[in-house]
Scaffold this active site. Structure first.
Site, PDB file in Angstrom:
ATOM      1  N   ASP A   1       0.879  -1.311   0.089  1.00 20.71           N
ATOM      2  CA  ASP A   1      -0.034  -0.119  -0.018  1.00 20.71           C
ATOM      3  C   ASP A   1       0.847   1.141   0.061  1.00 20.71           C
ATOM      4  O   ASP A   1       0.699   2.155  -0.611  1.00 20.71           O
ATOM      5  CB  ASP A   1      -0.979   0.018   1.214  1.00 20.71           C
ATOM      6  CG  ASP A   1      -0.430  -0.183   2.552  1.00 20.71           C
ATOM      7  OD1 ASP A   1       0.713  -0.630   2.741  1.00 20.71           O
ATOM      8  OD2 ASP A   1      -1.001   0.139   3.445  1.00 20.71           O
TER       9      ASP A   1
ATOM     10  N   GLY B   1      -6.419  -5.058  18.668  1.00 25.46           N
ATOM     11  CA  GLY B   1      -4.943  -5.156  18.599  1.00 25.46           C
ATOM     12  C   GLY B   1      -4.305  -6.467  17.919  1.00 25.46           C
ATOM     13  O   GLY B   1      -3.367  -6.887  18.158  1.00 25.46           O
TER      14      GLY B   1
ATOM     15  N   GLY C   1      -4.848  -6.962  14.560  1.00 22.56           N
ATOM     16  CA  GLY C   1      -4.641  -6.744  13.128  1.00 22.56           C
ATOM     17  C   GLY C   1      -5.861  -6.910  12.158  1.00 22.56           C
ATOM     18  O   GLY C   1      -5.622  -6.980  11.109  1.00 22.56           O
ATOM     19  N   LEU C   2      -7.110  -6.997  12.725  1.00 24.21           N
ATOM     20  CA  LEU C   2      -8.111  -6.993  12.205  1.00 24.21           C
ATOM     21  C   LEU C   2      -8.938  -5.657  12.059  1.00 24.21           C
ATOM     22  O   LEU C   2     -10.067  -5.770  11.517  1.00 24.21           O
ATOM     23  CB  LEU C   2      -9.246  -8.134  12.768  1.00 24.21           C
ATOM     24  CG  LEU C   2      -8.618  -9.491  12.771  1.00 24.21           C
ATOM     25  CD1 LEU C   2      -9.601 -10.619  13.379  1.00 24.21           C
ATOM     26  CD2 LEU C   2      -8.264  -9.896  11.298  1.00 24.21           C
ATOM     27  N   SER C   3      -7.842  -4.719  12.519  1.00 25.66           N
ATOM     28  CA  SER C   3      -8.637  -3.477  12.236  1.00 25.66           C
ATOM     29  C   SER C   3      -9.754  -2.982  13.125  1.00 25.66           C
ATOM     30  O   SER C   3     -10.814  -2.442  12.535  1.00 25.66           O
ATOM     31  CB  SER C   3      -8.724  -3.171  10.653  1.00 25.66           C
ATOM     32  OG  SER C   3      -7.804  -2.011  10.333  1.00 25.66           O
ATOM     33  N   SER C   4      -9.736  -3.179  14.315  1.00 33.58           N
ATOM     34  CA  SER C   4     -10.667  -2.917  15.235  1.00 33.58           C
ATOM     35  C   SER C   4     -10.960  -1.433  15.182  1.00 33.58           C
ATOM     36  O   SER C   4     -12.007  -0.808  15.428  1.00 33.58           O
ATOM     37  CB  SER C   4     -10.587  -3.520  16.597  1.00 33.58           C
ATOM     38  OG  SER C   4      -9.265  -3.002  17.195  1.00 33.58           O
TER      39      SER C   4
ATOM     40  N   GLU D   1      -7.285   9.166  12.039  1.00 37.34           N
ATOM     41  CA  GLU D   1      -6.189   7.948  12.657  1.00 37.34           C
ATOM     42  C   GLU D   1      -4.805   8.533  12.291  1.00 37.34           C
ATOM     43  O   GLU D   1      -3.918   8.530  13.404  1.00 37.34           O
ATOM     44  CB  GLU D   1      -6.573   6.500  11.994  1.00 37.34           C
ATOM     45  CG  GLU D   1      -5.165   5.615  12.760  1.00 37.34           C
ATOM     46  CD  GLU D   1      -5.892   4.375  12.766  1.00 37.34           C
ATOM     47  OE1 GLU D   1      -7.002   4.038  12.799  1.00 37.34           O
ATOM     48  OE2 GLU D   1      -5.133   3.413  13.214  1.00 37.34           O
TER      49      GLU D   1
ATOM     50  N   ASP E   1      -7.716  -0.059   5.703  1.00 43.04           N
ATOM     51  CA  ASP E   1      -8.538  -0.567   6.623  1.00 43.04           C
ATOM     52  C   ASP E   1      -9.949   0.081   6.648  1.00 43.04           C
ATOM     53  O   ASP E   1     -10.796  -0.433   6.570  1.00 43.04           O
ATOM     54  CB  ASP E   1      -7.875  -0.284   8.077  1.00 43.04           C
ATOM     55  CG  ASP E   1      -6.546  -1.114   8.245  1.00 43.04           C
ATOM     56  OD1 ASP E   1      -6.042  -1.490   7.177  1.00 43.04           O
ATOM     57  OD2 ASP E   1      -5.787  -0.953   9.281  1.00 43.04           O
TER      58      ASP E   1
ATOM     59  N   TYR F   1       8.771  -1.706  10.321  1.00 41.50           N
ATOM     60  CA  TYR F   1       7.991  -1.006   9.232  1.00 41.50           C
ATOM     61  C   TYR F   1       8.604  -0.056   8.796  1.00 41.50           C
ATOM     62  O   TYR F   1       8.721   0.213   7.358  1.00 41.50           O
ATOM     63  CB  TYR F   1       6.708  -0.849   9.876  1.00 41.50           C
ATOM     64  CG  TYR F   1       5.516  -0.294   9.224  1.00 41.50           C
ATOM     65  CD1 TYR F   1       5.025  -0.871   8.278  1.00 41.50           C
ATOM     66  CD2 TYR F   1       5.532   1.399   9.037  1.00 41.50           C
ATOM     67  CE1 TYR F   1       3.959  -0.189   7.496  1.00 41.50           C
ATOM     68  CE2 TYR F   1       4.265   1.825   8.317  1.00 41.50           C
ATOM     69  CZ  TYR F   1       3.469   1.027   7.473  1.00 41.50           C
ATOM     70  OH  TYR F   1       2.719   1.472   6.737  1.00 41.50           O
TER      71      TYR F   1
HETATM   72  P1  ADP Z   1      -6.133  -3.153  15.593  1.00 45.29           P
HETATM   73  O1  ADP Z   1      -5.226  -3.786  14.771  1.00 45.29           O
HETATM   74  O2  ADP Z   1      -7.245  -4.080  16.161  1.00 45.29           O
HETATM   75  O3  ADP Z   1      -6.848  -1.791  14.781  1.00 45.29           O
HETATM   76  P2  ADP Z   1      -5.032  -0.768  16.904  1.00 45.29           P
HETATM   77  O4  ADP Z   1      -4.048  -0.636  17.777  1.00 45.29           O
HETATM   78  O5  ADP Z   1      -4.873   0.007  15.563  1.00 45.29           O
HETATM   79  O6  ADP Z   1      -5.478  -2.151  16.689  1.00 45.29           O
HETATM   80  O7  ADP Z   1      -6.538  -0.197  17.674  1.00 45.29           O
HETATM   81  C1  ADP Z   1      -6.839  -0.765  18.874  1.00 45.29           C
HETATM   82  C2  ADP Z   1      -7.523   0.446  19.509  1.00 45.29           C
HETATM   83  O8  ADP Z   1      -8.548   0.861  18.904  1.00 45.29           O
HETATM   84  C3  ADP Z   1      -7.931   0.159  21.014  1.00 45.29           C
HETATM   85  O9  ADP Z   1      -6.647   0.204  21.740  1.00 45.29           O
HETATM   86  C4  ADP Z   1      -8.970   1.137  21.300  1.00 45.29           C
HETATM   87  O10 ADP Z   1      -8.526   2.401  21.708  1.00 45.29           O
HETATM   88  C5  ADP Z   1      -9.660   1.277  20.042  1.00 45.29           C
HETATM   89  N1  ADP Z   1     -10.887   0.318  20.043  1.00 45.29           N
HETATM   90  C6  ADP Z   1     -10.842  -0.729  19.154  1.00 45.29           C
HETATM   91  N2  ADP Z   1     -11.964  -1.711  19.642  1.00 45.29           N
HETATM   92  C7  ADP Z   1     -12.455  -0.986  20.489  1.00 45.29           C
HETATM   93  C8  ADP Z   1     -13.917  -1.219  21.247  1.00 45.29           C
HETATM   94  N3  ADP Z   1     -14.632  -2.206  21.107  1.00 45.29           N
HETATM   95  N4  ADP Z   1     -14.226  -0.173  22.204  1.00 45.29           N
HETATM   96  C9  ADP Z   1     -13.452   1.019  22.375  1.00 45.29           C
HETATM   97  N5  ADP Z   1     -12.279   1.117  21.773  1.00 45.29           N
HETATM   98  C10 ADP Z   1     -11.804   0.179  20.794  1.00 45.29           C
HETATM   99 MG    MG Z   2      -5.917  -0.297  13.661  1.00 44.29          MG
END
Ligand code: ADP
Ligand code: MG
Length: 393
Positions: A37, A127, A129-132, A165, A177, A226
């Site tokens: 990317d 956290g 890597g599925l982009s929460s 972000e 993402d 990275y």
């Molecule tokens: P990921 O790979 O899952 O995206 P990141 O470190 O980029 O990991 O993002 C994780 C962060 O996003 C969490 O520490 C939190 O701050 C926010 N987050 C993700 N899911 C939630 C949730 N269910 N409720 C509140 N905040 C969330």
């Molecule tokens: Mg993320």
């Protein structure tokens, strides 16, 4: 919209009456096109059927009240006082920076951002890597769009979430993402050109399933490695532009040209660039494989991608290699590879859905036997992107 039954009581508990709006925004997995990317390449993610769900009621007080059920955290902030952090400044609390960053990015774009009270929860593992994080951002952006009455297509919405972000939360990330969370199409992977931002859905053959396996290894080295990889790609472009004037990125050099010129590159730079050039070609070929329903060939490209990430780009670790090698010999497997930046996190597996149970059991047992660790495994389907639904009578 189907709200998982387990979430309904939490939503009702906080809102006396039904909320004005519910939103769902999925996590994502990248099937092919890794570490391309930032080289203007093509990626092939899919939104998955794990998502952030939020329920929101608008308020007229200019306040944003957040109830993050999974974290058991609550906060109220004034929407007219959001400011981008100074360089080096860390937002506190970090979790609230995601929704606040979205509000800030929307305001920057001149869009109405109404006060609201929001309850949210997610079954995207945090956290891994599925982009929460993108799922949180996109769900909030869509909620503000629905309540604010303004129009914007999902790709543009994703770009504002990426800005949130990058600039407000302070995490450098590409657009993939947020794009996948916003634009997902059920049963399809998304062929996304990170240079032109053009994209189109590619149907995944019926009867396939996506299995994500979390190695349980956290991506400790990921940040500095990275940056090293990005720097190597830039160096390759600078050196190769002697032979191909005007070269902007590794996207602009074909595999044939690369074969001719790459002998001029220092060994490490050559290996990094070779991964990128061949990975971009693989994604182009993957399009053809999916178009003709040749899932075996597509799976073979996933394995080839893993080998390249392991040997040329050197971002794998033994646990991820073990997951891929175990998967290779299990029933129903088409392809497996590490997904995400590497140095930990997950593998993605494309399998015959009818063999999912045996596959998952075999993967978990094999991983434990090989490493003494437990893998969390998620059976996923390619899902649609963000959606909102009005809930007030
Ligand atoms: P990921 O790979 O899952 O995206 P990141 O470190 O980029 O990991 O993002 C994780 C962060 O996003 C969490 O520490 C939190 O701050 C926010 N987050 C993700 N899911 C939630 C949730 N269910 N409720 C509140 N905040 C969330
Ligand atoms: Mg993320």
């Amino acid at each position: 919209m189907d709200i998982p039954a387990s979430l309904v009581p939490s939503f009702q508990q906080i809102f006396e009456h039904s909320p004005a709006l519910v939103a769902r925004a999925p996590g994502r997995v990248n099937l092919l096109g890794e570490h391309v990317d930032y080289n203007q390449g093509i990626v092939l993610p899919a939104a998955i059927n794990r998502a952030v769900y939020l329920a929101a009621s608008p308020t007229s007080d200019g306040l944003l009240t957040l109830h993050a059920l999974d974290l058991n955290e609550h906060i109220t902030v004034r929407l007219d006082q959001l400011e981008k952090p100074q360089p080096g400044e860390v937002r506190s609390p970090g979790w609230a920076a995601y929704p606040c960053g979205v509000a800030w990015a929307l305001q920057q774009a001149g869009l109405a951002v109404t006060g609201m009270e929001v309850v949210y929860t997610s079954d995207v593992p945090i956290g891994s890597g599925l982009s929460s994080s993108a799922a949180v951002e996109v769900a909030f952006a869509a909620a503000w769009r629905a309540l604010g009455g303004w129009q914007m297509d999902n790709l543009q919405l994703a770009r504002l979430c990426q800005k949130a972000e990058n600039q407000y939360v302070g995490v450098a990330s590409g657009l993939m993402d947020q794009f996948a969370s916003a634009c997902g199409v059920q049963g399809h992977a998304l062929l996304f050109d990170t240079r032109s931002l053009e994209w189109r859905p590619l149907e995944l053959p019926a009867g396939t399933a996506i299995v994500v396996a979390d190695s349980g290894m956290r991506r400790t080295l990921a940040g500095s490695a990275y940056n090293d990889r990005r720097a190597a790609c830039e160096k390759a472009v600078a050196l190769l532009s002697v032979y191909k004037p005007g070269l902007q990125s590794l996207r602009d050099i074909s595999a044939v040209e690369f074969a001719a010129y790459s002998v001029m590159l220092p060994d490490e730079v050559r290996r990094r660039a070779e991964h990128v050039v061949k990975e971009i070609l693989r994604v182009e070929q993957a399009e053809q494989a999916l178009a003709t329903g040749n899932i075996q060939s597509f799976g073979g490209m996933m394995f080839a991608c893993h080998k390249s990430l392991r040997d040329l780009y050197e971002v794998s670790i033994p646990e991820l290699d073990a997951l891929v090698e175990i998967a290779r010999h299990l029933p129903g497997i088409y392809g497996a590879r590490l997904t995400g930046a590497g140095f930990g996190g997950c593998t993605v597996n494309l399998i015959d859905a009818s063999q999912a149970e045996a596959f998952i059991q075999g993967l978990q047992a094999g991983y434990e036997q090989h490493t003494g660790r437990q893998a969390r495994v998620y059976l996923c389907q390619a899902s649609s992107g963000v959606e909102t639904e009005s809930r007030r009578a």
